[in-house]
Design a protein around this motif. Structure first.
Motif, PDB file in Angstrom:
ATOM      1  N   GLY A  64      27.030 -42.739 -12.734  1.00  0.00           N
ATOM      2  CA  GLY A  64      27.240 -41.609 -13.638  1.00  0.00           C
ATOM      3  C   GLY A  64      26.224 -41.620 -14.768  1.00  0.00           C
ATOM      4  N   ILE A  65      25.986 -42.799 -15.311  1.00  0.00           N
ATOM      5  CA  ILE A  65      24.989 -42.957 -16.382  1.00  0.00           C
ATOM      6  C   ILE A  65      23.586 -42.677 -15.849  1.00  0.00           C
ATOM      7  CG2 ILE A  65      23.909 -44.649 -17.951  1.00  0.00           C
ATOM      8  CD1 ILE A  65      26.700 -43.578 -18.806  1.00  0.00           C
ATOM      9  N   GLU A  66      23.327 -43.115 -14.629  1.00  0.00           N
ATOM     10  CA  GLU A  66      22.015 -42.863 -14.018  1.00  0.00           C
ATOM     11  C   GLU A  66      21.752 -41.365 -13.897  1.00  0.00           C
ATOM     12  OE1 GLU A  66      19.279 -44.548 -10.343  1.00  0.00           O
ATOM     13  OE2 GLU A  66      21.452 -44.878 -10.296  1.00  0.00           O
ATOM     14  N   LYS A  67      22.774 -40.599 -13.515  1.00  0.00           N
ATOM     15  CA  LYS A  67      22.620 -39.138 -13.410  1.00  0.00           C
ATOM     16  C   LYS A  67      22.338 -38.521 -14.774  1.00  0.00           C
ATOM     17  CE  LYS A  67      25.470 -38.641  -9.288  1.00  0.00           C
ATOM     18  NZ  LYS A  67      26.826 -38.408  -8.769  1.00  0.00           N
ATOM     19  N   VAL A  68      23.037 -39.013 -15.807  1.00  0.00           N
ATOM     20  CA  VAL A  68      22.796 -38.504 -17.166  1.00  0.00           C
ATOM     21  C   VAL A  68      21.358 -38.791 -17.589  1.00  0.00           C
ATOM     22  CG1 VAL A  68      23.402 -38.785 -19.606  1.00  0.00           C
ATOM     23  CG2 VAL A  68      25.211 -38.680 -17.888  1.00  0.00           C
ATOM     24  N   LEU A  69      20.896 -40.010 -17.353  1.00  0.00           N
ATOM     25  CA  LEU A  69      19.531 -40.389 -17.730  1.00  0.00           C
ATOM     26  C   LEU A  69      18.496 -39.579 -16.953  1.00  0.00           C
ATOM     27  CD1 LEU A  69      20.074 -44.259 -17.875  1.00  0.00           C
ATOM     28  CD2 LEU A  69      19.624 -42.774 -19.838  1.00  0.00           C
ATOM     29  N   ASN A  70      18.762 -39.339 -15.676  1.00  0.00           N
ATOM     30  CA  ASN A  70      17.851 -38.503 -14.870  1.00  0.00           C
ATOM     31  C   ASN A  70      17.789 -37.083 -15.424  1.00  0.00           C
ATOM     32  OD1 ASN A  70      17.171 -40.552 -13.084  1.00  0.00           O
ATOM     33  ND2 ASN A  70      18.734 -40.004 -11.581  1.00  0.00           N
ATOM     34  N   GLY A  71      18.965 -36.562 -15.789  1.00  0.00           N
ATOM     35  CA  GLY A  71      19.022 -35.216 -16.356  1.00  0.00           C
ATOM     36  C   GLY A  71      18.269 -35.108 -17.670  1.00  0.00           C
ATOM     37  N   MET A  72      18.422 -36.133 -18.515  1.00  0.00           N
ATOM     38  CA  MET A  72      17.720 -36.135 -19.803  1.00  0.00           C
ATOM     39  C   MET A  72      16.203 -36.211 -19.582  1.00  0.00           C
ATOM     40  SD  MET A  72      19.987 -35.878 -22.199  1.00  0.00           S
ATOM     41  CE  MET A  72      19.165 -36.423 -23.690  1.00  0.00           C
ATOM     42  N   ASN A  73      15.777 -36.988 -18.603  1.00  0.00           N
ATOM     43  CA  ASN A  73      14.349 -37.088 -18.310  1.00  0.00           C
ATOM     44  C   ASN A  73      13.793 -35.748 -17.836  1.00  0.00           C
ATOM     45  OD1 ASN A  73      11.889 -38.724 -17.945  1.00  0.00           O
ATOM     46  ND2 ASN A  73      12.173 -38.219 -15.789  1.00  0.00           N
ATOM     47  N   GLN A  74      14.566 -35.036 -17.024  1.00  0.00           N
ATOM     48  CA  GLN A  74      14.136 -33.718 -16.557  1.00  0.00           C
ATOM     49  C   GLN A  74      14.010 -32.745 -17.716  1.00  0.00           C
ATOM     50  OE1 GLN A  74      16.979 -32.641 -13.520  1.00  0.00           O
ATOM     51  NE2 GLN A  74      16.241 -34.215 -12.101  1.00  0.00           N
ATOM     52  N   ARG A  75      14.956 -32.845 -18.668  1.00  0.00           N
ATOM     53  CA  ARG A  75      14.905 -31.950 -19.838  1.00  0.00           C
ATOM     54  C   ARG A  75      13.654 -32.174 -20.668  1.00  0.00           C
ATOM     55  NH1 ARG A  75      20.574 -31.782 -23.041  1.00  0.00           N
ATOM     56  NH2 ARG A  75      21.870 -32.146 -21.219  1.00  0.00           N
ATOM     57  N   THR A  76      13.158 -33.415 -20.683  1.00  0.00           N
ATOM     58  CA  THR A  76      11.935 -33.715 -21.452  1.00  0.00           C
ATOM     59  C   THR A  76      10.690 -33.593 -20.579  1.00  0.00           C
ATOM     60  OG1 THR A  76      12.008 -36.107 -20.992  1.00  0.00           O
ATOM     61  CG2 THR A  76      13.223 -35.319 -22.926  1.00  0.00           C
ATOM     62  N   LYS A  77      10.875 -33.012 -19.381  1.00  0.00           N
ATOM     63  CA  LYS A  77       9.764 -32.831 -18.430  1.00  0.00           C
ATOM     64  C   LYS A  77       9.053 -34.148 -18.117  1.00  0.00           C
ATOM     65  CE  LYS A  77       8.918 -27.960 -19.485  1.00  0.00           C
ATOM     66  NZ  LYS A  77      10.170 -27.730 -20.191  1.00  0.00           N
ATOM     67  N   GLY A  78       9.848 -35.216 -18.062  1.00  0.00           N
ATOM     68  CA  GLY A  78       9.319 -36.521 -17.676  1.00  0.00           C
ATOM     69  C   GLY A  78       8.709 -37.333 -18.802  1.00  0.00           C
ATOM     70  N   LYS A  79       8.603 -36.745 -20.005  1.00  0.00           N
ATOM     71  CA  LYS A  79       7.957 -37.452 -21.120  1.00  0.00           C
ATOM     72  C   LYS A  79       8.757 -38.674 -21.567  1.00  0.00           C
ATOM     73  CE  LYS A  79       5.837 -33.295 -23.097  1.00  0.00           C
ATOM     74  NZ  LYS A  79       5.935 -32.325 -24.222  1.00  0.00           N
ATOM     75  N   SER A  80      10.083 -38.574 -21.522  1.00  0.00           N
ATOM     76  CA  SER A  80      10.927 -39.647 -22.066  1.00  0.00           C
ATOM     77  C   SER A  80      11.017 -40.874 -21.163  1.00  0.00           C
ATOM     78  CB  SER A  80      12.347 -39.113 -22.308  1.00  0.00           C
ATOM     79  OG  SER A  80      12.968 -38.813 -21.071  1.00  0.00           O
ATOM     80  N   LYS A  81      10.779 -40.671 -19.851  1.00  0.00           N
ATOM     81  CA  LYS A  81      10.938 -41.751 -18.859  1.00  0.00           C
ATOM     82  C   LYS A  81      12.359 -42.337 -18.872  1.00  0.00           C
ATOM     83  CE  LYS A  81       6.076 -43.147 -18.778  1.00  0.00           C
ATOM     84  NZ  LYS A  81       5.568 -42.195 -19.758  1.00  0.00           N
ATOM     85  N   MET A  82      13.316 -41.544 -19.354  1.00  0.00           N
ATOM     86  CA  MET A  82      14.688 -42.043 -19.490  1.00  0.00           C
ATOM     87  C   MET A  82      15.329 -42.364 -18.144  1.00  0.00           C
ATOM     88  SD  MET A  82      16.099 -39.753 -22.680  1.00  0.00           S
ATOM     89  CE  MET A  82      17.782 -40.316 -22.568  1.00  0.00           C
ATOM     90  N   ASN A  83      14.800 -41.788 -17.071  1.00  0.00           N
ATOM     91  CA  ASN A  83      15.322 -42.103 -15.741  1.00  0.00           C
ATOM     92  C   ASN A  83      15.164 -43.581 -15.401  1.00  0.00           C
ATOM     93  OD1 ASN A  83      12.470 -41.348 -15.716  1.00  0.00           O
ATOM     94  ND2 ASN A  83      12.557 -41.721 -13.513  1.00  0.00           N
TER      95      ASN A  83
END
Length: 198
Positions: A140-159
């Motif tokens: 569940g956390i992995e999905k949230v982090l993937n979603g956040m990374n998509q929102r930053t267009k990959g800049k955050s590398k949060m995935n």
């Protein structure tokens, strides 16, 4: 702190929960059109964020993260801490976690009209994916982090931060447990103060 912690710290008061939830979408003094209790929730949210950002244990957790995340480290730790709150929910609440998250989803589905548009959009997403309930699971956390990374267009590398969570799970959890005791005490006192002034 992230959504689950803010909701938990609202002491099961629906209006304070709403204010605490929408606070990031309320700029400056644009809270004046809301009820007194919703305003109290907005002020509580702001106080919690200020306290959290300055806390030594939160800063310690940020330093544990890989350097690649830059200023997104604080967001990652907020998400990690919600994961540990969900995972350890029974330690902090007598209300079963599924009962709490179902009640929150129902409350926000009914209260959505009249809230900021960004809040309404997030409420739809939160309910559709049962987001709060799934905070207790690594995937569940992995999905949230993937979603956040998509929102930053990959800049955050949060995935990639799921790797940090898996590698240092025990250390992050210890940081959270110690910090959350401090935060609960601070939040209880701050809410009493806010209620006196509003």
């Amino acid at each position: 702190m992230n959504f689950l912690a803010h909701l938990y710290l609202s002491k099961n008061n629906p209006n304070i929960m709403i204010g605490n939830f929408i606070a990031d979408h309320i700029k400056g003094n644009n809270y004046e059109g809301f009820s007194k209790e919703i305003q109290q929730g907005i002020f509580l949210h702001r106080a919690i964020d200020t306290y959290t950002d300055a806390h030594a244990l939160v800063r310690k957790s940020k330093r544990r993260l890989h350097k690649r995340y830059g200023h997104y480290g604080g967001v990652i730790i907020d998400i990690f801490y919600d994961y540990f709150l969900a995972k350890n929910w029974a330690k902090y609440s007598e209300i079963p976690f599924d009962v709490f998250t179902d009640a929150v989803n129902k409350m926000f589905s009914e209260a959505s009209d009249g809230l900021p548009i960004k809040s309404q959009e997030f409420i739809q997403y939160m309910i559709a994916y049962n987001l709060l309930f799934n905070y207790q699971f690594e995937d569940g956390i992995e999905k949230v982090l993937n979603g956040m990374n998509q929102r930053t267009k990959g800049k955050s590398k949060m995935n990639l931060a799921i790797e940090d969570l898996k590698e240092l799970n025990k250390e992050f959890e210890e940081d959270f447990m110690l910090f959350f005791e401090d935060l609960r005490n601070f939040s209880d006192q701050k809410l009493k103060e806010i209620k006196k002034t509003l």
